[in-house]
Write a protein that holds these residues in place. Sequence first.
Motif, PDB file in Angstrom:
ATOM      1  N   GLY B  41       0.960  -1.267  -0.148  1.00 41.25           N
ATOM      2  CA  GLY B  41      -0.096   0.098   0.165  1.00 41.25           C
ATOM      3  C   GLY B  41       0.760   1.402   0.079  1.00 41.25           C
ATOM      4  O   GLY B  41       1.850   1.380   0.580  1.00 41.25           O
ATOM      5  N   PHE B  42       0.303   2.319  -0.512  1.00 44.05           N
ATOM      6  CA  PHE B  42       0.862   3.728  -0.499  1.00 44.05           C
ATOM      7  C   PHE B  42       0.307   4.508   0.523  1.00 44.05           C
ATOM      8  O   PHE B  42      -0.707   4.249   1.051  1.00 44.05           O
ATOM      9  CB  PHE B  42       0.966   4.400  -1.954  1.00 44.05           C
ATOM     10  CG  PHE B  42       1.497   3.543  -3.160  1.00 44.05           C
ATOM     11  CD1 PHE B  42       2.554   3.160  -2.981  1.00 44.05           C
ATOM     12  CD2 PHE B  42       0.779   3.204  -4.208  1.00 44.05           C
ATOM     13  CE1 PHE B  42       3.178   2.387  -4.122  1.00 44.05           C
ATOM     14  CE2 PHE B  42       1.184   2.379  -5.170  1.00 44.05           C
ATOM     15  CZ  PHE B  42       2.452   1.965  -5.313  1.00 44.05           C
ATOM     16  N   ASP B  43       0.851   5.883   0.563  1.00 44.71           N
ATOM     17  CA  ASP B  43       0.200   6.770   1.440  1.00 44.71           C
ATOM     18  C   ASP B  43      -0.050   6.161   2.706  1.00 44.71           C
ATOM     19  O   ASP B  43      -1.118   6.303   3.388  1.00 44.71           O
ATOM     20  CB  ASP B  43      -1.300   7.244   0.738  1.00 44.71           C
ATOM     21  CG  ASP B  43      -0.682   7.800  -0.524  1.00 44.71           C
ATOM     22  OD1 ASP B  43       0.070   8.686  -0.662  1.00 44.71           O
ATOM     23  OD2 ASP B  43      -1.589   7.810  -1.510  1.00 44.71           O
ATOM     24  N   VAL B  44       0.894   5.493   3.431  1.00 46.39           N
ATOM     25  CA  VAL B  44       0.749   5.027   4.595  1.00 46.39           C
ATOM     26  C   VAL B  44       0.864   5.898   5.762  1.00 46.39           C
ATOM     27  O   VAL B  44       1.495   6.869   5.711  1.00 46.39           O
ATOM     28  CB  VAL B  44       2.152   3.983   5.124  1.00 46.39           C
ATOM     29  CG1 VAL B  44       2.159   3.710   6.557  1.00 46.39           C
ATOM     30  CG2 VAL B  44       2.548   2.938   4.116  1.00 46.39           C
ATOM     31  N   ALA B  45      -0.298   5.736   6.592  1.00 50.56           N
ATOM     32  CA  ALA B  45      -0.621   7.089   7.693  1.00 50.56           C
ATOM     33  C   ALA B  45       0.127   6.591   9.218  1.00 50.56           C
ATOM     34  O   ALA B  45      -0.167   5.345   9.346  1.00 50.56           O
ATOM     35  CB  ALA B  45      -2.158   7.319   7.441  1.00 50.56           C
ATOM     36  N   GLY B  46       0.225   7.509   9.897  1.00 47.14           N
ATOM     37  CA  GLY B  46       0.503   7.186  11.249  1.00 47.14           C
ATOM     38  C   GLY B  46      -0.618   7.337  12.113  1.00 47.14           C
ATOM     39  O   GLY B  46      -1.818   7.720  11.675  1.00 47.14           O
ATOM     40  N   LEU B  47      -0.501   6.334  13.086  1.00 47.30           N
ATOM     41  CA  LEU B  47      -1.549   6.333  14.252  1.00 47.30           C
ATOM     42  C   LEU B  47      -1.194   6.799  15.428  1.00 47.30           C
ATOM     43  O   LEU B  47      -0.340   6.210  15.837  1.00 47.30           O
ATOM     44  CB  LEU B  47      -2.389   5.001  14.337  1.00 47.30           C
ATOM     45  CG  LEU B  47      -3.626   4.800  14.579  1.00 47.30           C
ATOM     46  CD1 LEU B  47      -4.425   3.550  14.009  1.00 47.30           C
ATOM     47  CD2 LEU B  47      -3.817   4.994  16.059  1.00 47.30           C
ATOM     48  N   PRO B  52       6.581   7.192   9.683  1.00 46.46           N
ATOM     49  CA  PRO B  52       7.683   7.328   8.858  1.00 46.46           C
ATOM     50  C   PRO B  52       8.036   6.773   7.571  1.00 46.46           C
ATOM     51  O   PRO B  52       8.905   7.100   7.136  1.00 46.46           O
ATOM     52  CB  PRO B  52       8.727   6.623   9.913  1.00 46.46           C
ATOM     53  CG  PRO B  52       7.797   5.669  10.743  1.00 46.46           C
ATOM     54  CD  PRO B  52       6.430   6.339  10.527  1.00 46.46           C
ATOM     55  N   TYR B  53       6.935   6.084   7.226  1.00 45.08           N
ATOM     56  CA  TYR B  53       6.916   5.403   6.006  1.00 45.08           C
ATOM     57  C   TYR B  53       5.874   5.934   4.889  1.00 45.08           C
ATOM     58  O   TYR B  53       4.832   6.395   5.179  1.00 45.08           O
ATOM     59  CB  TYR B  53       6.712   4.063   6.163  1.00 45.08           C
ATOM     60  CG  TYR B  53       7.586   3.350   6.990  1.00 45.08           C
ATOM     61  CD1 TYR B  53       9.008   3.368   7.021  1.00 45.08           C
ATOM     62  CD2 TYR B  53       7.266   2.890   8.468  1.00 45.08           C
ATOM     63  CE1 TYR B  53       9.948   2.929   7.890  1.00 45.08           C
ATOM     64  CE2 TYR B  53       8.228   2.543   9.276  1.00 45.08           C
ATOM     65  CZ  TYR B  53       9.423   2.534   9.141  1.00 45.08           C
ATOM     66  OH  TYR B  53      10.241   1.927  10.160  1.00 45.08           O
TER      67      TYR B  53
END
Lengths: 99, 99
Positions: B41-47, B52-53
């Motif tokens: 997957g792209f556009d990895v979001a933080g929680l 950092p990715y």
Amino acid sequence: MHKLLVLYGKPKDPDHFRSYYRDVHVPLAMALPGLRSGSYGFDVAGLGGESPYFCVFEASFDSAQALDEALASEQGQKTVADVPNYATGGVTIVRFDVA
Amino acid sequence: MHKLLVLYGKPKDPDHFRSYYRDVHVPLAMALPGLRSGSYGFDVAGLGGESPYFCVFEASFDSAQALDEALASEQGQKTVADVPNYATGGVTIVRFDVA
């Protein structure tokens, strides 16, 4: 499908982490509403470098909304509130839609 | 089961990364011998913090040995050699046995 990755840095007491995680935290996480699958591993190793992580948990949900609802649920709040009880090496949590 | 996670930092040119990754790199990786499943997957979001990715790839193999053999194969060497062609934001690769 929407994925959640929980990446744990090396804890101060790896043995305590292991037993607490397995016996207390994983059962909480596996009971999250809407969870489609979940798995984890300890002793994460690097490939072409050192691993910044000790433990990885990954989970699948039908959608980003399903994960939001899981986190907002009573079970989700209990699960999140439990993390400081063992994650003494820090934690990085990320989420993404599977392409 | 043995898992591989490839965690990409934000590249200099996200659009180039996306198209190159999808059209060139993923087909190489999906042809690794012994690969049981792979997804990304792209556009990895933080929680609870920034991510950092930018992109995550995860793959399953039957065992650590199966992953070693995949990486040592001609296809594995081709796949690894392709990474510098798009991963301008750095890459963290980790592996672990599923508990």
